[in-house]
Motif scaffolding. Structure first.
Motif, PDB file in Angstrom:
ATOM      1  N   SER A  55       1.891 -26.539  72.324  1.00  0.00           N
ATOM      2  CA  SER A  55       2.975 -25.753  71.719  1.00  0.00           C
ATOM      3  C   SER A  55       3.388 -26.282  70.340  1.00  0.00           C
ATOM      4  O   SER A  55       3.858 -25.518  69.510  1.00  0.00           O
ATOM      5  N   SER A  56       3.163 -27.578  70.087  1.00  0.00           N
ATOM      6  CA  SER A  56       3.547 -28.111  68.773  1.00  0.00           C
ATOM      7  C   SER A  56       2.681 -27.538  67.651  1.00  0.00           C
ATOM      8  O   SER A  56       3.016 -27.651  66.476  1.00  0.00           O
ATOM      9  N   MET A  57       1.572 -26.895  68.012  1.00  0.00           N
ATOM     10  CA  MET A  57       0.704 -26.305  66.998  1.00  0.00           C
ATOM     11  C   MET A  57       1.205 -24.929  66.570  1.00  0.00           C
ATOM     12  O   MET A  57       0.679 -24.339  65.627  1.00  0.00           O
ATOM     13  N   ARG A  58       2.197 -24.404  67.284  1.00  0.00           N
ATOM     14  CA  ARG A  58       2.674 -23.036  67.036  1.00  0.00           C
ATOM     15  C   ARG A  58       3.090 -22.837  65.579  1.00  0.00           C
ATOM     16  O   ARG A  58       3.639 -23.742  64.970  1.00  0.00           O
ATOM     17  N   GLY A  59       2.823 -21.658  65.065  1.00  0.00           N
ATOM     18  CA  GLY A  59       3.269 -21.321  63.704  1.00  0.00           C
ATOM     19  C   GLY A  59       2.246 -21.694  62.659  1.00  0.00           C
ATOM     20  O   GLY A  59       1.046 -21.464  62.828  1.00  0.00           O
ATOM     21  N   GLU A  60       2.753 -22.298  61.604  1.00  0.00           N
ATOM     22  CA  GLU A  60       1.948 -22.641  60.424  1.00  0.00           C
ATOM     23  C   GLU A  60       0.660 -23.387  60.773  1.00  0.00           C
ATOM     24  O   GLU A  60      -0.415 -23.044  60.292  1.00  0.00           O
ATOM     25  N   ARG A  61       0.772 -24.399  61.632  1.00  0.00           N
ATOM     26  CA  ARG A  61      -0.396 -25.232  61.910  1.00  0.00           C
ATOM     27  C   ARG A  61      -1.543 -24.435  62.509  1.00  0.00           C
ATOM     28  O   ARG A  61      -2.674 -24.496  62.026  1.00  0.00           O
ATOM     29  N   LEU A  62      -1.240 -23.670  63.572  1.00  0.00           N
ATOM     30  CA  LEU A  62      -2.316 -22.927  64.225  1.00  0.00           C
ATOM     31  C   LEU A  62      -2.853 -21.864  63.270  1.00  0.00           C
ATOM     32  O   LEU A  62      -4.071 -21.612  63.226  1.00  0.00           O
ATOM     33  N   ALA A  63      -1.950 -21.246  62.510  1.00  0.00           N
ATOM     34  CA  ALA A  63      -2.397 -20.228  61.551  1.00  0.00           C
ATOM     35  C   ALA A  63      -3.395 -20.821  60.564  1.00  0.00           C
ATOM     36  O   ALA A  63      -4.440 -20.228  60.279  1.00  0.00           O
ATOM     37  N   GLN A  64      -3.077 -22.007  60.064  1.00  0.00           N
ATOM     38  CA  GLN A  64      -3.976 -22.662  59.106  1.00  0.00           C
ATOM     39  C   GLN A  64      -5.305 -23.034  59.758  1.00  0.00           C
ATOM     40  O   GLN A  64      -6.361 -22.930  59.142  1.00  0.00           O
ATOM     41  N   VAL A  65      -5.230 -23.484  61.014  1.00  0.00           N
ATOM     42  CA  VAL A  65      -6.445 -23.894  61.710  1.00  0.00           C
ATOM     43  C   VAL A  65      -7.355 -22.683  61.948  1.00  0.00           C
ATOM     44  O   VAL A  65      -8.569 -22.753  61.762  1.00  0.00           O
ATOM     45  N   LYS A  66      -6.731 -21.554  62.332  1.00  0.00           N
ATOM     46  CA  LYS A  66      -7.527 -20.333  62.561  1.00  0.00           C
ATOM     47  C   LYS A  66      -8.195 -19.899  61.260  1.00  0.00           C
ATOM     48  O   LYS A  66      -9.380 -19.535  61.243  1.00  0.00           O
ATOM     49  N   GLU A  67      -7.428 -19.949  60.209  1.00  0.00           N
ATOM     50  CA  GLU A  67      -7.948 -19.600  58.888  1.00  0.00           C
ATOM     51  C   GLU A  67      -9.144 -20.513  58.534  1.00  0.00           C
ATOM     52  O   GLU A  67     -10.189 -20.060  58.070  1.00  0.00           O
ATOM     53  N   ALA A  68      -8.952 -21.795  58.814  1.00  0.00           N
ATOM     54  CA  ALA A  68      -9.999 -22.771  58.506  1.00  0.00           C
ATOM     55  C   ALA A  68     -11.241 -22.516  59.360  1.00  0.00           C
ATOM     56  O   ALA A  68     -12.373 -22.609  58.873  1.00  0.00           O
ATOM     57  N   ALA A  69     -11.019 -22.163  60.636  1.00  0.00           N
ATOM     58  CA  ALA A  69     -12.152 -21.889  61.528  1.00  0.00           C
ATOM     59  C   ALA A  69     -12.926 -20.668  61.023  1.00  0.00           C
ATOM     60  O   ALA A  69     -14.156 -20.651  61.020  1.00  0.00           O
ATOM     61  N   ASN A  70     -12.198 -19.661  60.570  1.00  0.00           N
ATOM     62  CA  ASN A  70     -12.857 -18.471  60.027  1.00  0.00           C
ATOM     63  C   ASN A  70     -13.695 -18.814  58.808  1.00  0.00           C
ATOM     64  O   ASN A  70     -14.780 -18.275  58.618  1.00  0.00           O
ATOM     65  N   ARG A  71     -13.165 -19.708  57.994  1.00  0.00           N
ATOM     66  CA  ARG A  71     -13.931 -20.101  56.807  1.00  0.00           C
ATOM     67  C   ARG A  71     -15.196 -20.857  57.179  1.00  0.00           C
ATOM     68  O   ARG A  71     -16.228 -20.707  56.530  1.00  0.00           O
ATOM     69  N   ILE A  72     -15.105 -21.649  58.233  1.00  0.00           N
ATOM     70  CA  ILE A  72     -16.310 -22.348  58.709  1.00  0.00           C
ATOM     71  C   ILE A  72     -17.352 -21.322  59.144  1.00  0.00           C
ATOM     72  O   ILE A  72     -18.528 -21.415  58.801  1.00  0.00           O
ATOM     73  N   ILE A  73     -16.886 -20.330  59.912  1.00  0.00           N
ATOM     74  CA  ILE A  73     -17.816 -19.296  60.399  1.00  0.00           C
ATOM     75  C   ILE A  73     -18.514 -18.644  59.211  1.00  0.00           C
ATOM     76  O   ILE A  73     -19.720 -18.397  59.237  1.00  0.00           O
ATOM     77  N   ASP A  74     -17.741 -18.397  58.142  1.00  0.00           N
ATOM     78  CA  ASP A  74     -18.334 -17.811  56.930  1.00  0.00           C
ATOM     79  C   ASP A  74     -19.391 -18.718  56.310  1.00  0.00           C
ATOM     80  O   ASP A  74     -20.363 -18.250  55.733  1.00  0.00           O
ATOM     81  N   GLN A  75     -19.179 -20.036  56.418  1.00  0.00           N
ATOM     82  CA  GLN A  75     -20.099 -20.994  55.796  1.00  0.00           C
ATOM     83  C   GLN A  75     -21.414 -21.123  56.549  1.00  0.00           C
ATOM     84  O   GLN A  75     -22.380 -21.654  56.012  1.00  0.00           O
ATOM     85  N   LEU A  76     -21.423 -20.718  57.813  1.00  0.00           N
ATOM     86  CA  LEU A  76     -22.598 -20.982  58.647  1.00  0.00           C
ATOM     87  C   LEU A  76     -23.735 -20.010  58.346  1.00  0.00           C
ATOM     88  O   LEU A  76     -23.509 -18.841  58.033  1.00  0.00           O
ATOM     89  N   GLY A  77     -24.952 -20.521  58.466  1.00  0.00           N
ATOM     90  CA  GLY A  77     -26.133 -19.680  58.245  1.00  0.00           C
ATOM     91  C   GLY A  77     -26.678 -19.184  59.580  1.00  0.00           C
ATOM     92  O   GLY A  77     -26.155 -19.505  60.648  1.00  0.00           O
ATOM     93  N   GLN A  78     -27.765 -18.402  59.502  1.00  0.00           N
ATOM     94  CA  GLN A  78     -28.327 -17.780  60.698  1.00  0.00           C
ATOM     95  C   GLN A  78     -28.927 -18.791  61.668  1.00  0.00           C
ATOM     96  O   GLN A  78     -29.061 -18.510  62.848  1.00  0.00           O
ATOM     97  N   GLU A  79     -29.301 -19.951  61.148  1.00  0.00           N
ATOM     98  CA  GLU A  79     -29.917 -20.966  62.000  1.00  0.00           C
ATOM     99  C   GLU A  79     -28.867 -21.824  62.696  1.00  0.00           C
ATOM    100  O   GLU A  79     -29.185 -22.618  63.569  1.00  0.00           O
ATOM    101  N   ASP A  80     -27.635 -21.725  62.228  1.00  0.00           N
ATOM    102  CA  ASP A  80     -26.590 -22.630  62.720  1.00  0.00           C
ATOM    103  C   ASP A  80     -25.982 -22.134  64.031  1.00  0.00           C
ATOM    104  O   ASP A  80     -25.858 -20.940  64.264  1.00  0.00           O
ATOM    105  N   TYR A  81     -25.568 -23.113  64.846  1.00  0.00           N
ATOM    106  CA  TYR A  81     -24.895 -22.800  66.102  1.00  0.00           C
ATOM    107  C   TYR A  81     -23.412 -23.114  65.977  1.00  0.00           C
ATOM    108  O   TYR A  81     -23.020 -24.067  65.314  1.00  0.00           O
ATOM    109  N   PHE A  82     -22.611 -22.304  66.680  1.00  0.00           N
ATOM    110  CA  PHE A  82     -21.163 -22.486  66.628  1.00  0.00           C
ATOM    111  C   PHE A  82     -20.580 -22.318  68.027  1.00  0.00           C
ATOM    112  O   PHE A  82     -20.966 -21.415  68.766  1.00  0.00           O
ATOM    113  N   GLY A  83     -19.662 -23.203  68.374  1.00  0.00           N
ATOM    114  CA  GLY A  83     -18.951 -23.066  69.641  1.00  0.00           C
ATOM    115  C   GLY A  83     -17.481 -23.384  69.413  1.00  0.00           C
ATOM    116  O   GLY A  83     -17.141 -24.116  68.477  1.00  0.00           O
TER     117      GLY A  83
END
Lengths: 425, 165
Positions: A55-83
């Motif tokens: 629950s301490s992640m609620r708000g700004e922190r989780l929002a930033q983390v989700k944003e960051a995760a999306n950016r990682i997904i964008d960085q990945l190529g077709q050969e890369d695995y993500f979980g």
């Protein structure tokens, strides 16, 4: 030029006094890639995010983390695995490890993560280890990227155990702490092995930059399973080996057979300097030239096929009559040693503080501050000094100060790392 | 074998820092160094009483030791010796940086002269082993540099801030 690693070596003193006693010499080893093709073939990446959604992640922190995760997904190529694994009091797999093909779907999964509950890290780590072993990669870079903002209670030793299991199977752990509430000792212990590092992110807005930087680093691996072997002369020994760049970290080095020491140095990234400081005890030396140690580096280079590469280097120095030896030491070696001393001093200071020896802890912090001042790390030296004063006055250091000092002395502070110029060439 | 002056532990020859306490183990860098020619040697005995006998002129100077935040305030005097006390050789600097970590920082026993003339402060390096720096710039041996309030003066690696009224 065939691609490979170039090793440059600098001694604290190239000339020593002849002596019938043992003496110490410091050796700075700086490794750089050479002959790499400008367009490096990217190694497939096998990445599993392990995200704290308490629950301490609620708000700004989780929002930033989700944003960051999306950016990682964008960085990945077709050969890369993500979980993606999330945890609070329990853990769940949000996205099983898969090729990063359907990015929209992966991002939608990220979007569904909500903050609630407590922090129980070990179960999350266990699931992530499970996921990261799913893809059958014959070659590539496997990493778990853990992000937390809180303390886990009661399962710390299990966390360390899982981290070690992952590391022994070649999957490094990048552990990121956000804010000031997390347990830096745990993150430090979990990442005290090759291919791993812990970082302190003081502001949630830096999360995306740090994630992006870590993924970039994984993509830039040029040498894998680097291993060093050091053979000393009878009467000599290897006292310590520490990594000083890209960040300070003790290297677990062991005497594997008589007078031969060995250590694993993990994967190396092309755009980062790799430097190590070796403390070598010399046997008694008569006048003349001496070969005092032999150094062997073995590694594989994915861009140059799979066979093992090897370089050798013999450390030589000259013993002269003691009166002619002088006291001059190499400035670059001294600079890194000074930084290393500051790291060791603060580390032993926290141990002293933990066992109630406050005065001893203060003394060590003050000495760490002196070393940092001398090394030109003025801002950090002041922080250390302030914490020393606070510790002496109140018996405790501040959470933030402790983290700043722990990670600052290692060069692992804050958001995106800036390469610091040290006056070394 | 070296004995660490700070914690008395035994350390290997060639060690740069003490493994036990982290202190700098490098030998005094100027014990046998020939003293600079000129006024410093002869002038020292005359300099010593200057701090205490000169009447407060309103032009006092404060040196803030940035590593310890300690303040050294001195009355204006024509010349003050900055260095490290060495009683065995009768070197008694007016500003003894030995008490402020000067040994570790590579301060020479006769390091520099802080002078006050015509209402202005200046510093002269006395050919010190590890140099005198004003705002990061190293002075040539025996070169003189003017000091203003807020300047950072470093003797060896010991940083001091100049404060003038």
């Amino acid at each position: 030029m065939a691609p490979g690693i170039r090793l440059q070596r600098t001694l604290s003193r190239a000339v020593v006094g002849a002596s019938d006693e043992q003496q110490l010499v410091y050796v700075l080893l700086e490794a750089t890639p050479e002959g790499l093709p400008t367009q490096m073939p990217k190694l497939p990446l096998n990445l599993c995010l392990v995200i704290d959604r308490s629950s301490s992640m609620r708000g700004e922190r989780l929002a930033q983390v989700k944003e960051a995760a999306n950016r990682i997904i964008d960085q990945l190529g077709q050969e890369d695995y993500f979980g993606l694994v999330v945890f609070n009091d329990r853990a769940e797999v949000i996205a099983p490890s898969q090729r990063a093909l359907n990015k929209t779907e992966l991002k939608a999964a990220v979007g569904r993560v909500e903050a609630a509950g407590g922090t129980e890290m070990a179960t999350g780590m266990a699931l992530a280890l499970q996921e990261i072993q799913r893809p059958m990669l014959s070659r590539g870079v496997s990493r778990m990227l853990l992000l937390t903002d809180g303390r886990t209670y009661g399962d710390e030793s299990r966390c360390v155990e899982i981290a070690r299991r992952a590391q022994s199977r070649g999957a490094g752990l990048i552990a990121l702490g956000v804010g000031n509430e997390w347990n830096e000792d745990l993150l430090e212990t979990m990442t005290a092995s090759e291919n791993s590092r812990a970082r302190y992110i003081s502001s949630a807005s830096d999360v995306a930059a740090v994630f992006a930087e870590e993924v970039q680093r994984m993509h830039a691996v040029f040498a894998q399973r680097v291993r060093i072997q050091l053979a000393a002369r009878p009467g000599g020994l290897v006292r310590a080996l520490d990594q000083v760049r890209p960040f300070i970290a003790p290297v677990a080095i062991a005497e594997e057979s008589d007078l031969v020491w060995g250590a694993n140095l993990g994967d190396w990234t092309g755009h980062e300097a790799q430097s190590f400081l070796l403390e070598l005890v010399l046997p008694p030396l008569a006048l003349g030239e001496h070969a005092v140690a032999k150094l062997t580096l073995r590694y594989s280079m994915p861009s140059a096929g799979t066979q093992l590469q090897q370089i050798e280097d013999v450390v030589r120095l000259r013993a002269v009559p003691p009166a002619q030896a002088g006291y001059q030491v190499d400035g670059t070696v001294k600079h890194w040693l000074e930084r290393l001393m500051a790291y060791r001093l603060q580390s032993s200071a926290w141990q002293a503080a933990e066992s109630g020896r406050i005065e001893e802890a203060t003394k060590r912090l003050k000495m760490a501050s002196t070393r940092l001042f001398d090394a030109g790390e003025v801002a950090l030296a002041r922080t250390v000094e302030e914490e020393a004063t606070r510790l002496l006055r109140s018996g405790v250091a501040s959470e933030e100060g402790r983290k700043r000092i722990k990670f600052g002395t290692r060069g692992l502070l804050g958001g995106a790392t800036e390469e610091r110029e040290t006056g070394s060439s | 074998m070296i004995i660490c002056e700070n914690c008395q532990s035994r350390q290997f020859d060639g060690a740069i820092f003490c493994l036990e306490c982290g202190a700098n183990l490098q030998p005094r860098r100027d014990p046998t160094r020939p003293l600079p020619q000129g006024k410093s040697a002869g002038a020292t005995p005359n300099l010593r009483p200057a701090v205490t006998t000169t009447a407060r002129s309103g032009a006092s100077i404060t040196l803030v030791v940035l590593t310890t935040r300690q303040r050294i305030t001195l009355d204006a005097s024509e010349e003050l010796l900055i260095g490290r006390e060495d009683a065995a050789h009768s070197i008694h600097p007016d500003i003894d940086l030995g008490e402020h970590g000067g040994y570790d920082a590579g301060v020479s026993r006769r390091h520099a002269i802080l002078a006050y003339r015509n209402g202005e402060y200046s510093v002269e390096d006395l050919g010190s082993a590890n140099g005198t720096f004003v705002n990061g710039k190293r002075l040539e041996p025996h070169a003189v540099a003017r000091l203003s309030s807020g300047d950072e003066l470093a003797c060896g690696t010991l940083p001091l801030r100049i404060e003038l009224p």
